[in-house]
Design an enzyme around this catalytic site. Sequence first.
Site, PDB file in Angstrom:
ATOM      1  N   SER A 129       0.834  -1.206   0.000  1.00 40.03           N
ATOM      2  CA  SER A 129       0.000   0.000   0.000  1.00 40.03           C
ATOM      3  C   SER A 129       0.863   1.248   0.000  1.00 40.03           C
ATOM      4  O   SER A 129       1.961   1.261   0.531  1.00 40.03           O
ATOM      5  CB  SER A 129      -0.913   0.038   1.217  1.00 40.03           C
ATOM      6  OG  SER A 129      -1.654   1.253   1.202  1.00 40.03           O
ATOM      7  N   LYS A 183      -4.337  -6.771   3.325  1.00 42.70           N
ATOM      8  CA  LYS A 183      -4.316  -5.618   2.410  1.00 42.70           C
ATOM      9  C   LYS A 183      -5.750  -5.284   1.970  1.00 42.70           C
ATOM     10  O   LYS A 183      -6.120  -4.112   1.875  1.00 42.70           O
ATOM     11  CB  LYS A 183      -3.446  -5.928   1.188  1.00 42.70           C
ATOM     12  CG  LYS A 183      -3.547  -4.895   0.058  1.00 42.70           C
ATOM     13  CD  LYS A 183      -2.984  -3.568   0.450  1.00 42.70           C
ATOM     14  CE  LYS A 183      -3.187  -2.383  -0.437  1.00 42.70           C
ATOM     15  NZ  LYS A 183      -3.439  -2.466  -1.825  1.00 42.70           N
ATOM     16  N   HIS A 186      -7.371  -3.537   4.808  1.00 46.74           N
ATOM     17  CA  HIS A 186      -6.777  -2.194   4.842  1.00 46.74           C
ATOM     18  C   HIS A 186      -7.520  -1.280   3.868  1.00 46.74           C
ATOM     19  O   HIS A 186      -7.900  -0.154   4.197  1.00 46.74           O
ATOM     20  CB  HIS A 186      -5.289  -2.278   4.466  1.00 46.74           C
ATOM     21  CG  HIS A 186      -4.674  -0.972   4.061  1.00 46.74           C
ATOM     22  ND1 HIS A 186      -4.918  -0.384   2.832  1.00 46.74           N
ATOM     23  CD2 HIS A 186      -3.852  -0.119   4.720  1.00 46.74           C
ATOM     24  CE1 HIS A 186      -4.275   0.766   2.763  1.00 46.74           C
ATOM     25  NE2 HIS A 186      -3.618   0.953   3.886  1.00 46.74           N
ATOM     26  N   ASN A 187      -7.753  -1.768   2.652  1.00 49.05           N
ATOM     27  CA  ASN A 187      -8.448  -0.948   1.658  1.00 49.05           C
ATOM     28  C   ASN A 187      -9.895  -0.690   2.054  1.00 49.05           C
ATOM     29  O   ASN A 187     -10.425   0.403   1.827  1.00 49.05           O
ATOM     30  CB  ASN A 187      -8.394  -1.616   0.286  1.00 49.05           C
ATOM     31  CG  ASN A 187      -7.031  -1.479  -0.366  1.00 49.05           C
ATOM     32  OD1 ASN A 187      -6.032  -1.258   0.318  1.00 49.05           O
ATOM     33  ND2 ASN A 187      -6.969  -1.606  -1.668  1.00 49.05           N
ATOM     34  N   GLU A 190      -9.843   1.958   4.469  1.00 54.27           N
ATOM     35  CA  GLU A 190      -9.548   3.199   3.727  1.00 54.27           C
ATOM     36  C   GLU A 190     -10.842   3.788   3.132  1.00 54.27           C
ATOM     37  O   GLU A 190     -11.083   4.995   3.218  1.00 54.27           O
ATOM     38  CB  GLU A 190      -8.538   2.851   2.630  1.00 54.27           C
ATOM     39  CG  GLU A 190      -8.140   3.973   1.703  1.00 54.27           C
ATOM     40  CD  GLU A 190      -7.232   3.430   0.589  1.00 54.27           C
ATOM     41  OE1 GLU A 190      -6.261   2.706   0.883  1.00 54.27           O
ATOM     42  OE2 GLU A 190      -7.514   3.739  -0.594  1.00 54.27           O
TER      43      GLU A 190
HETATM   44  P1  NBP Z   1      -1.372  -2.216 -13.936  1.00 54.25           P
HETATM   45  O1  NBP Z   1      -2.296  -2.832 -12.982  1.00 54.25           O
HETATM   46  O2  NBP Z   1      -1.852  -1.101 -14.799  1.00 54.25           O
HETATM   47  O3  NBP Z   1      -0.794  -3.378 -14.894  1.00 54.25           O
HETATM   48  C1  NBP Z   1       0.087  -3.090 -15.944  1.00 54.25           C
HETATM   49  C2  NBP Z   1       1.192  -4.111 -15.990  1.00 54.25           C
HETATM   50  O4  NBP Z   1       0.645  -5.426 -16.177  1.00 54.25           O
HETATM   51  C3  NBP Z   1       2.103  -3.866 -17.185  1.00 54.25           C
HETATM   52  O5  NBP Z   1       3.416  -4.177 -16.823  1.00 54.25           O
HETATM   53  C4  NBP Z   1       1.549  -4.858 -18.212  1.00 54.25           C
HETATM   54  O6  NBP Z   1       2.485  -5.208 -19.199  1.00 54.25           O
HETATM   55  C5  NBP Z   1       1.273  -6.019 -17.314  1.00 54.25           C
HETATM   56  N1  NBP Z   1       0.422  -7.051 -17.928  1.00 54.25           N
HETATM   57  C6  NBP Z   1      -0.889  -7.036 -18.251  1.00 54.25           C
HETATM   58 BR1  NBP Z   1      -1.985  -5.592 -18.086  1.00 54.25          BR
HETATM   59  N2  NBP Z   1      -1.330  -8.180 -18.780  1.00 54.25           N
HETATM   60  C7  NBP Z   1      -0.262  -8.989 -18.779  1.00 54.25           C
HETATM   61  C8  NBP Z   1      -0.059 -10.320 -19.206  1.00 54.25           C
HETATM   62  N3  NBP Z   1      -1.066 -11.058 -19.684  1.00 54.25           N
HETATM   63  N4  NBP Z   1       1.177 -10.832 -19.116  1.00 54.25           N
HETATM   64  C9  NBP Z   1       2.207 -10.116 -18.634  1.00 54.25           C
HETATM   65  N5  NBP Z   1       2.075  -8.829 -18.190  1.00 54.25           N
HETATM   66  C10 NBP Z   1       0.853  -8.276 -18.265  1.00 54.25           C
HETATM   67  O7  NBP Z   1      -0.036  -1.734 -13.201  1.00 54.25           O
HETATM   68  P2  NBP Z   1       0.155  -0.939 -11.814  1.00 54.25           P
HETATM   69  O8  NBP Z   1      -0.824   0.175 -11.672  1.00 54.25           O
HETATM   70  O9  NBP Z   1       1.611  -0.668 -11.746  1.00 54.25           O
HETATM   71  O10 NBP Z   1      -0.221  -2.013 -10.714  1.00 54.25           O
HETATM   72  C11 NBP Z   1       0.452  -3.270 -10.611  1.00 54.25           C
HETATM   73  C12 NBP Z   1      -0.231  -4.089  -9.539  1.00 54.25           C
HETATM   74  O11 NBP Z   1      -0.101  -3.420  -8.295  1.00 54.25           O
HETATM   75  C13 NBP Z   1      -1.718  -4.292  -9.765  1.00 54.25           C
HETATM   76  O12 NBP Z   1      -2.111  -5.560  -9.326  1.00 54.25           O
HETATM   77  C14 NBP Z   1      -2.351  -3.248  -8.867  1.00 54.25           C
HETATM   78  O13 NBP Z   1      -3.648  -3.595  -8.455  1.00 54.25           O
HETATM   79  C15 NBP Z   1      -1.372  -3.234  -7.707  1.00 54.25           C
HETATM   80  N6  NBP Z   1      -1.352  -2.005  -6.936  1.00 54.25           N
HETATM   81  C16 NBP Z   1      -1.441  -0.806  -7.524  1.00 54.25           C
HETATM   82  C17 NBP Z   1      -1.414   0.349  -6.775  1.00 54.25           C
HETATM   83  C18 NBP Z   1      -1.493   1.681  -7.428  1.00 54.25           C
HETATM   84  O14 NBP Z   1      -1.569   2.677  -6.702  1.00 54.25           O
HETATM   85  N7  NBP Z   1      -1.452   1.774  -8.752  1.00 54.25           N
HETATM   86  C19 NBP Z   1      -1.260   0.263  -5.400  1.00 54.25           C
HETATM   87  C20 NBP Z   1      -1.122  -0.977  -4.812  1.00 54.25           C
HETATM   88  C21 NBP Z   1      -1.172  -2.112  -5.600  1.00 54.25           C
HETATM   89  P3  NBP Z   1       2.596  -4.352 -20.568  1.00 54.25           P
HETATM   90  O15 NBP Z   1       3.469  -3.196 -20.239  1.00 54.25           O
HETATM   91  O16 NBP Z   1       3.212  -5.306 -21.517  1.00 54.25           O
HETATM   92  O17 NBP Z   1       1.204  -3.945 -20.948  1.00 54.25           O
END
Ligand code: NBP
Length: 474
Positions: A129, A183, A186-187, A190
Amino acid sequence: MQTARIGVTGLAVMGRNLARNLARHGHPVALHNRTAARTKALVEEFGDEGAFLPAETAEQFVASLERPRRLVIMVKAGAPTDAVIDEFAPLLESGDMIVDGGNAHFADTRRREAALRERGIHFVGTGISGGEEGALHGPSIMPGGSAESYEALGPLLEDIAANVDGTPCCTHVGPDGAGHFVKMVHNGIEYSDMQLIAESYDLLRHAAGLAPAEIAEVFRTWNTGRLESYLIEITAEVLAHTDAGTGKPFVDVVLDQAEQKGTGRWTVQTALDLGVPVGGIAEAVFARSVSGHAGLREASRNLPGPARSAVAGSGFADKVEKALYASKIVAYAQGFHEIQAGSAEYGWNIDAGAMAAIWRGGCIIRARFLDRIRAAYEADPATPTLLTDDHFAEALGDAQDAWRDVVATAARIGVPAPGFSTALAYYDSLRADRLPAALTQGQRDFFGAHTYRRVDRDGSFHTLWGGDRTEATA
Ligand code: NBP
């Protein structure tokens, strides 16, 4: 050939920042992303921050990791996570670790952990988080999985986590899905916290007649006291912001339809399955849902309501502060109840106080208040509810008149305050000597012969409602 201590695959905002955080702490990091352009961009932009080992293929990536391998997946939760596991697992060996840092549902994590355990691979579902900034500068990290995997991973994760008073905001939560479960809750908390803050704003605006900039000042003041938290801090920032295009308060030009990604909903669905009352979280999820029903709201706009005017006298802001603090205690008490119920159901043995401790920094709900929760569990690890902790009980007692006044004011002037209302109802339900559930049992026995228990005798009973109304032992 140089080897990496840990690898990150999935280099969108979260993965990229987590990889940079690891590198900045002196850990060589292997990099991989489905689309190689992201890997290249990271190295080009931030290559000087530490040792990065970019890889174009899964094989190259795995080959660059020291053993046992530590592989972090930061991809979109759901099917992409399974796809990535399917791609990498055949390349790994017994003792290697796959860390899923995405927002997976804990049930998926349990399934994946069991499947990989059969192949000798540790699967570590890890809640992270703090969003983008947290991932880079120190998130709150909630790893599940085996205790053995934590021995190999813990030091690295603790290194990059936020740190409060010398304690890293990372600890081993418990086996299999425990990290993602915590987690999730936690959300959910939130959601509840944000809803209560939103209701406070709405009441200060419509009951006390304050303008957004004035309310920002109220929140700033609150942020110097017991409500001090990241969410209160950013609330003041958002309320003080003026839209450059129109010159209006920013909050007045934003469409009032809140979105959600699903972890709040999961928290409530899971609570229903576990039989844990989390009304505060549920109302927060429903409040977002109501806000998004534009057609329903439009159709209902002309329903009659009370004359709405600023009715609250002086000191109303102080009352709202008390209502907010009291409702927040309830929201957290409900969330921790769910954690304890999940822990009991799945045999996770989660240390609730330690969860409060690792939420003190890095995450969205970080707050001074969490220290109080940590202390409450330290004083009584088996407490059935945080409400009865000496500090919280005293605060609730002190707040209750104001809390009731705020809820009554909201009802009188027609400002929706579902979070405050449900929190107060929960408080009163727990306090009650007798609940009307006795009548509910009578009704159930009447129409469905569901039987009831009595206050004065053991056993189950049924009244012959359709006959002579004598009582039979069931
Ligand atoms: P995203 O959730 O937007 O996912 C994008 C990533 O997933 C890219 O690297 C993309 O690769 C890859 N991807 C996908 Br979409 N489909 C795929 C597949 N079939 N095979 C391999 N790679 C694949 O990214 P994020 O916002 O950085 O979040 C990452 C994780 O962290 C998520 O589970 C999210 O819920 C969690 N999270 C996010 C936050 C936040 O604040 N954003 C906070 C806490 C946790 P590509 O580049 O080739 O499209």
